[in-house]
Each structure stands twice: as structure tokens, then as C-alpha cells.
Scaffold this active site. Structure first.
Site, PDB file in Angstrom:
ATOM      1  CB  SER A   1      -0.805   0.037   1.158  1.00 52.34           C
ATOM      2  OG  SER A   1       0.198   0.149   2.298  1.00 52.34           O
ATOM      3  CE  LYS A   2       0.075   8.376  -1.135  1.00 51.38           C
ATOM      4  NZ  LYS A   2       0.103   9.137  -2.216  1.00 51.38           N
ATOM      5  NE  ARG A   3      -0.541   2.943   6.951  1.00 52.47           N
ATOM      6  CZ  ARG A   3      -1.557   2.250   7.559  1.00 52.47           C
ATOM      7  NH1 ARG A   3      -2.406   3.061   7.885  1.00 52.47           N
ATOM      8  NH2 ARG A   3      -1.263   1.084   7.765  1.00 52.47           N
TER       9      ARG A   3
ATOM     10  CD  GLU B   1       4.081   7.737   1.374  1.00 53.57           C
ATOM     11  OE1 GLU B   1       3.435   7.648   2.572  1.00 53.57           O
ATOM     12  OE2 GLU B   1       3.513   8.355   0.227  1.00 53.57           O
TER      13      GLU B   1
END
Ligand code: GLU
Length: 493
Positions: free
Chosen positions: A260-262, A265
Site C-alpha cells: 500500500s502507499k503507506r 513509504e
């Protein structure tokens, strides 16, 4: 029949790396079969529309080396290529489904639907939906008398059009990646096809477009697999031959779970294609890496450029299981493609990067030599500038880790070395002589090579490691080398 595939992103943000892989597999499949690669912008959800997203998608595909054959920027015969510009078409097709008894008008308000859900939850149904059973007690063109339906439509009452999902049927299709897939319709809700604002939902627009654009293969992420049975029901209802399906495995994070994006990151993985562009990655490396993220040619070869990938790619070698995003592997590819790039091709790119850092790169011969010295050491093009900054300016500070190796006797060794190279004429200030001078210093002081070499490296480059020191000093030149030594000795002693 010639192959036509489409990449159909929604312009809801920057192009995600997973989206780029989907585009790539479509592109490779199209090129492999001499087919057509279509870009279709799925922008029916006005609430999630992001300004500039379409430009970002097109720019990303171009950067990665995928040529769009038909799309909003290159119209072909089946346009428009933005769904928002095809609105009237969907309404007509939805009407066709209603007339054929495959869909119906539903007039229920949100409150009425919530009420139904609450009621059913209380009687023990944990996830009630508007489906083949509940529809019977709702306000729609299947339950209301014909004349009331007509009156409501004439009055302009708000309505949606829902798919009339059959009660007990098995939807089966062959997916080129997953094999035979089958779903029971009992688990499906009566999907809204047209919203009350007159916009189609993804499902209707997607099916109508894939059909009317002559798409032969739908290649998309696994997250759309659960939508496929609805799409199959729609193809059936229209009496259309469905395209062949291929659902690609999820991209997983190294620590497990979907990338996921989170997660990305927190694990230092750039998630949007634009970050790879601005991060100065080699597009060929990212393409090669992404191609292998869920596919392999079936031997142990790993390096293939776009042209070769087009020749090799086949959907039956796409894996079912999730593919783990290994950033180290990407850097390995990146390094490889930098080594493959000739110095003359690198010069203008590095010149631009160095100038952006405020370095003077007017002397291209000098820059070329710098690049030659660093070519085997960098894994990303911007490292030519970060690792090589000392070629452009004297070190402003000295690397902390390197300074751990700076000992009490270091300054003395550096001075001894300095006096030897000071004696060299400008024209003798060359790598071979600079090396002999160091060997002499080492011998005279009866110490190990590193005892002298490391401090000299620190004072002249500010770093504890780097390209060949003697070649570097030759390039920096006599005057500058001596001045760096002097100012470092002042600072460090
Ligand atoms: N618009 C969908 C997306 O954003 C397309 C899914 C599909 O390819 O059918 O990914």
C-alpha cells in the site's frame, strides 16, 4: 483477430507503480502480438477526479518507453478515450438492459436502503445488500406497478439503474493467469449501473467500452477479479462475447501484505512513477524490474530491454502468487543500466544534475573524466554528483565515519606526503607519480598503506571511500590538491 488491449486508469492521483506494471504487461502483450495498446481514462467518478492526473499518466508511460497507439492524446477510430466524454452512450446501453429485462429502475432513497439494512441486520443477516431477495421488498420497477414507474420517470424522480443479478447461477470463465474462475451469483448484489446523476458506474462503463473499443484481452490487477463476475453477467445480458481475462498478481511489500502507499513509504519504496522520474532512476531498469514482478521468461536470464521483453512476454508465464517488491533488486538493475550507458550519453544528463547543484561544468572534458572515474561505482545517476561533489568543490566538511580513522599520527603522514607531491611539476602531477609518492611515504615511515592513504583521501575528498584516489588527485590538479591539504590540516589539527 488482432490483439487490442487497454490500460484503463482512473485519474484519481499520480500513477502508482502497480499501475505502471499493469500498463507494462498490456504493452508487452500488445507488442508481442503486433496488436494495439489503448489508453482509456476512466473518469466517471467526479468526486475522485484529480486535476493533472491524466497528464501524469501519459508522461509516466512515455518516460517508461511505452508508446500509446490510441488514447486521448492520440485518437483512433473508437474514441472518445475519456469516459466522461462518452456519457450519452452509457445511458443508451443501460436503457437497452432495462428493456431486455436485465436491469431495472430503483427509486429507493438512501434512508430507505439504510432502513432495509438495519432491519435485516436485526434479523440475523450480518451483511445485507440490495440483491435478488431484498429487491423484492424495495421500490423499483420490478415491484412497483408499471404506471407508477412511468409516472416517476416522467416526473423526474431520482433513480438509479441496477443490474438484475440472477438468484442462483454460477458464473464461470477462464482467466489466463488464474485458470478457471467461478463465482456464485448468490453472493453478488444488484450492482448500480447508472447513478442518479446520470453517470455510469465503473462496471457499466468498463464493459461497454471494452466491447465498443474492440478490446480482446483485459489485463488488470487482481483487485478487479471480484468485479469480473459482474462484468461477465453484463456481457451475457448484452449478448456480447466477453474479452479474455487476465488478472495480475498483487504487488507485495517486503514485510508482507499488499504494497500500500503507506507501507511503501514506511519501507522507503517510492510509490508513484513520478517519484522514480524525479528520483533519477533509469527507466529501462524500472521496466526490466517491473516486468519480472510477477512474470519471468522461464529461464534464469534477468536482463532484458523493452525490445526483448516484447519478444519474450507471455501471459501464461505470469504467476498467480503475489510478487514481492525488492528495492535492492531494482537498484541492481539500475546499476546495470548505468554501466551499459556510454559516458558520452551520460555527460549531458549529469551536467544538468550537477548544474542544478550549482556546480560549474563548463569544462566537458573534465566532466567526462569525472564520469569515467565514477562509472563503475554509482548505482543511480545522481550519485555521480553526490559522490563526485569533491571534483567540483573543496570538501566543506569531513565525513564523520571517515574521521574515526583519523589518528594522532595522521597529520604527520599527510604532511610527509604533501612535501613529496609539492615537488612534482604540474606536468608530473599524474596518477602514477602520485601513487609512487605515497608508496615512498609508506616505506619511509614503515607503516601500512592505509595509514597514509586514508588520511590523504579524507583531506582531499572529505570522504572515506571513493574512486581511485591518485586518478582523482590528478584530475583535481596540483594547486587545488595542495590547498585542500593545507586547509584540512588547519581544521583537523
Ligand atoms: N479504472 C480501473 C482502474 O483504475 C480499471 C480497472 C480495469 O482495468 O478494468 O484500475
Amino acid at each position: 483477430m488482432s490483439v487490442r488491449v487497454r490500460f484503463a486508469p482512473s485519474p484519481t492521483g499520480f500513477l502508482h507503480i502497480g499501475g505502471l506494471r499493469t500498463a507494462l504487461y498490456n504493452y508487452l502483450f500488445a507488442r508481442h502480438h503486433g496488436g494495439t495498446f489503448v489508453l482509456r481514462i476512466e473518469d466517471t467518478d467526479q468526486n475522485r477526479y484529480v486535476e493533472g492526473a491524466e497528464e501524469d499518466i501519459i508522461k509516466s508511460l512515455e518516460w517508461a518507453g511505452m508508446t500509446i497507439d490510441e488514447g486521448p492524446n492520440k485518437p483512433g477510430d473508437v474514441g472518445p478515450y475519456r469516459q466522461s466524454e462518452r456519457k450519452t452512450m452509457y445511458a443508451e446501453y443501460a436503457k437497452q438492459l432495462v428493456d431486455g429485462g436485465h436491469a431495472y429502475y430503483a427509486f429507493d432513497t438512501t434512508e430507505e436502503i439504510d432502513e432495509m439494512r438495519e432491519r435485516l441486520k436485526k434479523s440475523g443477516n450480518p451483511s445485507p445488500s440490495y440483491d435478488s431477495i431484498t429487491r423484492q421488498s424495495m421500490k423499483n420497477s420490478l415491484t412497483l406497478p408499471q404506471d407508477e414507474v412511468e409516472k416517476r420517470l416522467e416526473n423526474g424522480d431520482e433513480y438509479v439503474i441496477r443490474l438484475k443479478v440472477p438468484r442462483r447461477e454460477t458464473v464461470k470463465f477462464e482467466d489466463l493467469v488464474r485458470g478457471i474462475v467461478s463465482f456464485e451469483t448468490g453472493g453478488l448484489d444488484d450492482q448500480v449501473l447508472m447513478k442518479s446523476d446520470g453517470m455510469p458506474t465503473y462496471h457499466l462503463a468498463n464493459v461497454v467500452d471494452d466491447h465498443t473499443m474492440g478490446i480482446t484481452h483485459v489485463i488488470r490487477g487482481e483487485e478487479w477479479l471480484s468485479s469480473a463476475p459482474k462484468h461477465m453477467l453484463l456481457y451475457n445480458a448484452f449478448g456480447w462475447e466477453p474479452p479474455t481475462m487476465a488478472h495480475l498478481p498483487l504487488i507485495m511489500s517486503p514485510s508482507g501484505g499488499k504494497l500500500s502507499k503507506r507501507k511503501a513509504e514506511s519501507e522507503g519504496i517510492p510509490v508513484n512513477t513520478k517519484d522514480y522520474i524525479s528520483g533519477n532512476y533509469e527507466p529501462e531498469a524500472l521496466v526490466n524490474f517491473l516486468a519480472y514482478l510477477g512474470w519471468s521468461p522461464g529461464d534464469d536470464s534477468e536482463i532484458h530491454d523493452m525490445k526483448e521483453l516484447c519478444e519474450l512476454f507471455a501471459l501464461d508465464r505470469v504467476s498467480k502468487g503475489g510478487a514481492v517488491f525488492n528495492h535492492k533488486k531494482l537498484m541492481w538493475y539500475n546499476e546495470h543500466y548505468i554501466r551499459e550507458t556510454s559516458v558520452s550519453e551520460l555527460v549531458p544528463r549529469i551536467k544538468a544534475l550537477a548544474e542544478a547543484q550549482g556546480f560549474d561544468t563548463k569544462d566537458e572534458e573534465y566532466l567526462t573524466k569525472v564520469i569515467e572515474l565514477l562509472h563503475e561505482r554509482v548505482s543511480k545517476i545522481d550519485e555521480f554528483v553526490s559522490m563526485g561533489s569533491f571534483f567540483f568543490e573543496a570538501p566543506k566538511e569531513y565525513d564523520e565515519n571517515a574521521l574515526k580513522k583519523w589518528k594522532e599520527d595522521s597529520a604527520g603522514f599527510v604532511k610527509a606526503y604533501e612535501s613529496k607531491i609539492e615537488a612534482l611539476s604540474e606536468s608530473d602531477f599524474i596518477a602514477a607519480n602520485l601513487k609512487s609518492a605515497l608508496e615512498e611515504t609508506v616505506a619511509e615511515n614503515e607503516v601500512g598503506f592505509g595509514k597514509v592513504m586514508m588520511p590523504v583521501r579524507i583531506v582531499t575528498t572529505g570522504q572515506g571511500f571513493g574512486p581511485d584516489l591518485f586518478a582523482s588527485l590528478e584530475l583535481i590538479g596540483k594547486e587545488e590538491t595542495l590547498s585542500r591539504i593545507d586547509s584540512a590540516l588547519k581544521q583537523l589539527t
